[in-house]
Write a protein that holds these residues in place. Structure first.
Motif, mmCIF file in Angstrom:
data_model
loop_
_atom_site.group_PDB
_atom_site.id
_atom_site.type_symbol
_atom_site.label_atom_id
_atom_site.label_comp_id
_atom_site.label_asym_id
_atom_site.label_seq_id
_atom_site.Cartn_x
_atom_site.Cartn_y
_atom_site.Cartn_z
ATOM 1 N N SER A 1 0.857 -1.345 0.032
ATOM 2 C CA SER A 1 -0.080 -0.013 -0.163
ATOM 3 C C SER A 1 0.745 1.505 0.085
ATOM 4 N N THR A 2 0.195 2.630 -0.176
ATOM 5 C CA THR A 2 0.857 3.703 -0.286
ATOM 6 C C THR A 2 1.635 3.847 1.141
ATOM 7 N N GLY A 3 1.068 3.511 2.227
ATOM 8 C CA GLY A 3 1.463 3.644 3.647
ATOM 9 C C GLY A 3 2.671 2.900 3.662
ATOM 10 N N THR A 4 2.683 1.643 3.326
ATOM 11 C CA THR A 4 3.892 0.617 3.345
ATOM 12 C C THR A 4 5.266 1.228 2.508
ATOM 13 N N VAL A 5 4.793 1.567 1.305
ATOM 14 C CA VAL A 5 5.864 2.380 0.499
ATOM 15 C C VAL A 5 6.509 3.497 1.393
ATOM 16 N N ALA A 6 5.715 4.319 1.903
ATOM 17 C CA ALA A 6 5.864 5.383 2.497
ATOM 18 C C ALA A 6 6.924 5.197 3.708
ATOM 19 N N ILE A 7 6.727 4.156 4.397
ATOM 20 C CA ILE A 7 7.475 3.644 5.681
ATOM 21 C C ILE A 7 8.903 3.207 5.203
ATOM 22 N N PHE A 8 8.718 2.475 3.989
ATOM 23 C CA PHE A 8 9.997 1.767 3.265
ATOM 24 C C PHE A 8 11.027 2.968 3.089
ATOM 25 N N LEU A 9 10.553 4.118 2.274
ATOM 26 C CA LEU A 9 11.196 5.034 1.775
ATOM 27 C C LEU A 9 11.638 5.854 3.323
ATOM 28 N N ALA A 10 10.854 6.154 4.054
ATOM 29 C CA ALA A 10 11.265 6.978 5.259
ATOM 30 C C ALA A 10 12.267 6.248 6.093
ATOM 31 N N GLY A 11 12.124 4.971 6.007
ATOM 32 C CA GLY A 11 13.350 4.259 6.615
ATOM 33 C C GLY A 11 14.501 4.431 5.974
ATOM 34 N N LEU A 12 14.733 4.368 4.580
ATOM 35 C CA LEU A 12 15.941 4.427 4.042
ATOM 36 C C LEU A 12 16.500 5.990 4.377
ATOM 37 N N GLY A 13 15.705 6.870 4.501
ATOM 38 C CA GLY A 13 16.136 8.280 4.549
ATOM 39 C C GLY A 13 16.701 8.600 6.072
ATOM 40 N N LEU A 14 15.958 7.590 6.901
ATOM 41 C CA LEU A 14 16.495 7.963 8.365
ATOM 42 C C LEU A 14 17.656 7.233 8.619
ATOM 43 N N THR A 15 18.422 6.309 7.763
ATOM 44 C CA THR A 15 19.752 5.709 7.813
ATOM 45 C C THR A 15 20.791 6.655 7.443
ATOM 46 N N VAL A 16 20.469 7.943 6.958
ATOM 47 C CA VAL A 16 21.532 8.909 6.475
ATOM 48 C C VAL A 16 22.530 9.320 7.606
ATOM 49 N N LEU A 17 21.757 9.834 8.668
ATOM 50 C CA LEU A 17 22.693 10.391 9.645
ATOM 51 C C LEU A 17 23.367 9.261 10.546
ATOM 52 N N PRO A 18 22.685 8.166 11.068
ATOM 53 C CA PRO A 18 23.513 7.237 11.734
ATOM 54 C C PRO A 18 24.615 6.634 11.020
ATOM 55 N N ILE A 19 24.574 6.540 9.529
ATOM 56 C CA ILE A 19 25.475 5.807 8.977
ATOM 57 C C ILE A 19 26.749 6.813 8.507
ATOM 58 N N ASN A 20 26.516 8.214 8.494
ATOM 59 C CA ASN A 20 27.358 9.171 8.573
ATOM 60 C C ASN A 20 28.067 9.246 9.984
ATOM 61 N N ILE A 21 27.553 8.865 10.978
ATOM 62 C CA ILE A 21 28.071 8.973 12.411
ATOM 63 C C ILE A 21 29.107 7.922 12.441
ATOM 64 N N ILE A 22 28.544 6.809 12.003
ATOM 65 C CA ILE A 22 29.669 5.768 12.058
ATOM 66 C C ILE A 22 30.684 5.810 11.144
ATOM 67 N N VAL A 23 30.545 6.308 10.096
ATOM 68 C CA VAL A 23 31.945 6.601 9.044
ATOM 69 C C VAL A 23 32.625 7.633 9.260
ATOM 70 N N GLY A 24 31.718 8.724 9.777
ATOM 71 C CA GLY A 24 32.643 10.064 10.027
ATOM 72 C C GLY A 24 33.269 9.869 11.591
ATOM 73 N N SER A 25 32.799 9.028 12.610
ATOM 74 C CA SER A 25 33.504 8.991 13.749
ATOM 75 C C SER A 25 34.382 7.791 13.887
ATOM 76 N N TYR A 26 34.371 6.702 12.969
ATOM 77 C CA TYR A 26 35.090 5.503 13.077
ATOM 78 C C TYR A 26 35.692 5.062 11.908
ATOM 79 N N VAL A 27 35.147 4.725 10.841
ATOM 80 C CA VAL A 27 35.535 4.139 9.843
ATOM 81 C C VAL A 27 36.573 4.924 9.015
ATOM 82 N N SER A 28 36.425 6.259 9.047
ATOM 83 C CA SER A 28 37.197 7.090 8.215
ATOM 84 C C SER A 28 38.468 7.519 9.115
ATOM 85 N N ASN A 29 38.732 6.929 10.350
ATOM 86 C CA ASN A 29 39.827 7.105 11.219
ATOM 87 C C ASN A 29 40.633 5.730 11.185
ATOM 88 N N TRP A 30 40.044 4.880 10.522
ATOM 89 C CA TRP A 30 40.690 3.573 10.216
ATOM 90 C C TRP A 30 41.233 3.169 9.044
#
Length: 703
Positions: A547-576
């Protein structure tokens, strides 16, 4: 305005002059090589061997002095540590001695800053002379030299570029100052700084040292990593850390710029879950959603240019214009349902694209925000974009209703338009009341400051031409090369060699192979992300009946990964890992995500789609930050300012990718929804493979 060589000399510590890399001498030697080759008195092999030996000698001289100075600093810290231990045994003298010891450590900190500046100046000078050699002769000498020296077990190049060993001195200084602070406060909650890294020592000299180290390591922390997504380019030789920072900026105006960025991204993605349904209600195929979504990107190709030019004169007026156009565009988008017209829908989306003021938002941060907080503002710009990307689909999922008021329909298709219409109306009122246009005097001061700093960086408009290039440059190129000479201390670079690009064509001519590859990577990741997002509603409806609601949840979930992923990469991975390693690994992960998304033989499952989509999206997000970080380092300084700047070029590359991706979805739709997934993934696969090959080709030039 002085030439690069003179700028380097001005930044040098006078008593250390003999230990710096002799940039001026090496430039003269490059010129001599050119004359000798032209006369036929030297061959290519001898030139490469002789210049390599010269560079080795220069680097060795610098590195040995660096090690000697590190030893002196380490010895001074060790002596102070012994005095500190002895003083702690006598309680009555301990407090009195603490102040003296702190000042002694701060003096060492100031000397450490001088040494860090020494490393930075030599690294920039070495990088510039390597580029100049390639530029003059058309060799890929940088690739050869870095590859043979950087990874050798006895590498001295690592000392210059990676400041190996200085980290221990920085750590010892920080720990001892922290211990003094802890003793004076009588708190002693933690044994040392290592037990509580989230509460760093706030001593001014340590803050300055940390800033210098961050510049040398290209800012491997979350805020800086996130801010790199904005591609607000930094100078290679920034002003000294104690330079007065201009505080004349208006905080509310900055907030309004960030709100504009947030609302625009919400506006872009709020229609994605319902665009296919809206298209079908207007009598079109569901895959026409590609054109509906992409119409905004088509208009943005043009709006980015005129908004970038407009921001040279004003920030307030283009933001007002943007708000009005977006208000009208969303109104048309919402009314298209009752007019039953796909054309009104498309025109509305085009208007929304013509209102894209991201170029203004970026320029405001670059020109009007003090350097001290610019990285935070840049991170805010990227965070606003990421949150808007997540909020858009999530908001669409909430607008599940259907009613009419005076024959005007309000349902899941039209409500995104009406919501954004109201949002832009409120924003326009707030903008009109609260925004403060920077004064002409302030803007001129900023331009003068930026112009003076930008002179520290040479042009790189014809670098890395490859082995297929002629041995010597053409007469036209020689004129440009000679224009950039600084063979005596008083010589100044001519005005035309420092001017920003005046057209897309002139900006393109400043692009080296390394820059072109980074723009190709940016094109690829934006193409992959747009294919994934724009066709998600059609694909999931066809395969999984979401349904439209399910698609919206999927897309919003993808968008919400942006900041956590950048925290991991910026704080840890890029130092290694090196940025180059993360870049290549991220491209490979994007490729794996694309391959795993294909529908072959076995029934297509929700788990396969979600996992492959998540892998593609997250890898592309990691890739974007690293890509723009490297792009800012290899791009000509002339592209850091003016209308046709690096930010505009990257925006255009990403927007073109989105346009082509959306067009691909619509065209592939004519072959049937059943084949849509595989057909749209094939170009993604091809472009990704090409970008990986191109990255390997220019890998060593990204050092």
């Amino acid at each position: 305005m002085v030439a690069f060589g003179k700028r380097l000399k001005e930044r040098q510590v006078q008593e250390w002059q003999e230990y710096y890399i002799n940039y001026k001498l090496m430039k003269k030697r490059v010129k001599q090589y050119a004359q000798q080759i032209e006369l036929g008195t030297q061959d290519r092999q001898h030139v490469l061997k002789d210049f390599s030996r010269m560079l080795d000698n220069q680097i060795e001289k610098t590195v040995l002095f660096l090690l000697e100075e590190q030893g002196r600093l380490a010895s001074r810290i060790a002596n102070l540590g012994e005095q500190q231990d002895a003083a702690q045994q006598e309680q009555e003298h301990a407090i009195r001695n603490m102040s003296e010891q702190r000042e002694a450590y701060r003096t060492i900190g100031q000397d450490l800053l001088k040494l860090l500046s020494f490393v930075e100046i030599n690294a920039v000078g070495l990088r510039k002379i390597l580029k100049k050699f390639d530029k003059r002769f058309g060799y890929r000498f940088t690739d050869y030299y870095v590859k043979t020296r950087a990874n050798h077990p006895y590498s001295q190049l690592q000392q210059v570029f990676k400041h190996v060993g200085l980290g221990a001195v920085v750590g010892a200084l920080s720990r001892n100052l922290h211990d003094l602070q802890d003793l004076q406060g009588r708190q002693g909650s933690y044994l040392s700084i290592y037990d509580q890294p989230t509460l760093p020592l706030q001593d001014p000299v340590i803050i300055s040292v940390k800033a210098a180290v961050d510049r040398l390591t290209h800012s491997t922390n979350f805020l800086n990593f996130l801010g790199q997504h904005a591609l607000i380019m930094q100078e290679e030789l920034p002003a000294p850390t104690d330079e007065n920072v201009d505080e004349r900026y208006h905080f509310t105006s900055l907030v309004l710029n960030l709100v504009n960025t947030f609302l625009y991204m919400v506006n872009t993605y709020i229609i994605v879950p319902t665009a296919d349904d809206y298209s079908m209600h207007l009598g079109a195929a569901p895959t026409v959603c590609g054109i509906v979504i992409g119409a905004m990107a088509v208009a943005q190709l043009f709006s980015s240019v005129y908004f970038s030019a407009w921001s040279n004169k004003s920030y307030f007026r283009p933001l007002v214009f943007s708000s009005i156009i977006l208000f009208l565009g969303n109104t048309m988008y919402a009314l298209a349902y009752d007019f039953n017209s796909i054309w009104i829908l498309l025109i509305g989306r085009l208007c929304c694209g013509f209102g894209s003021a991201r170029a203004v938002n970026r320029r405001y941060i670059s020109d009007c925000v003090p350097l001290k907080i610019r990285i935070q503002a840049s991170a805010g710009f990227v965070s606003a974009s990421a949150l808007g990307m997540a909020c858009g689909p999530a908001l669409a999922g909430l607008l599940q209703t259907n009613f009419k008021i005076y024959n005007v329909t309000f349902n899941q298709d039209t409500l995104p338009g009406w919501v954004m219409t109201i949002a832009w109306l409120i924003y326009s009122i707030w903008l009109w009341i609260s925004f403060v246009e920077p004064s002409r005097e302030f803007e001129e001061d900023r331009k003068t400051e930026k112009s003076q700093k930008s002179n520290a960086v040479e042009d790189s408009d014809a670098l890395e031409k490859g082995l297929q290039q002629p041995l010597l440059i053409t007469s036209e190129d020689k004129v440009d090369e000679d224009a950039d000479q600084d063979n005596d201390d008083s010589e100044e670079a001519p005005e035309e060699s420092r001017q920003p690009a005046t057209s897309i064509g002139s900006a393109y001519r400043l692009l080296t192979p390394s820059v072109k590859v980074q723009l190709l990577i940016y094109f690829m990741l934006k193409y992959v992300m747009e294919i994934l997002l724009a066709e998600s509603s059609v694909i999931t409806t066809y395969y999984f009946k979401w349904s439209t609601g399910t698609v919206a949840i999927f897309l919003a979930g993808l968008g919400l990964t942006v900041l956590p992923i950048n925290i991991i990469v910026g704080s840890y991975v890029s130092n290694w890992f090196d940025d180059r390693q993360i870049l290549l690994a991220s491209e490979i992960m994007v490729l794996i995500g694309i391959v795993s998304a294909f529908h072959v033989i076995v029934p297509y499952s929700e788990l396969q789609y979600i996992c492959s989509g998540l892998l593609m999206f997250v890898s592309a997000e990691v890739l974007e930050g690293i890509n723009l970080s490297l792009l800012s380092r290899v791009m000509s300084s002339r592209l850091s300012r003016g209308t046709y700047n690096g930010g505009l070029l990257s925006t255009e590359a990403g927007t073109i990718a989105r346009v082509i991706a959306d067009a691909t979805i619509t065209v592939a739709g004519y072959l049937g929804v059943g084949t849509l997934l595989n057909i749209t993934l094939l170009p993604s696969l091809f472009i990704c493979i090409i970008s990986i090959v191109a990255t390997c080709y220019t890998y060593n030039s990204l050092y």
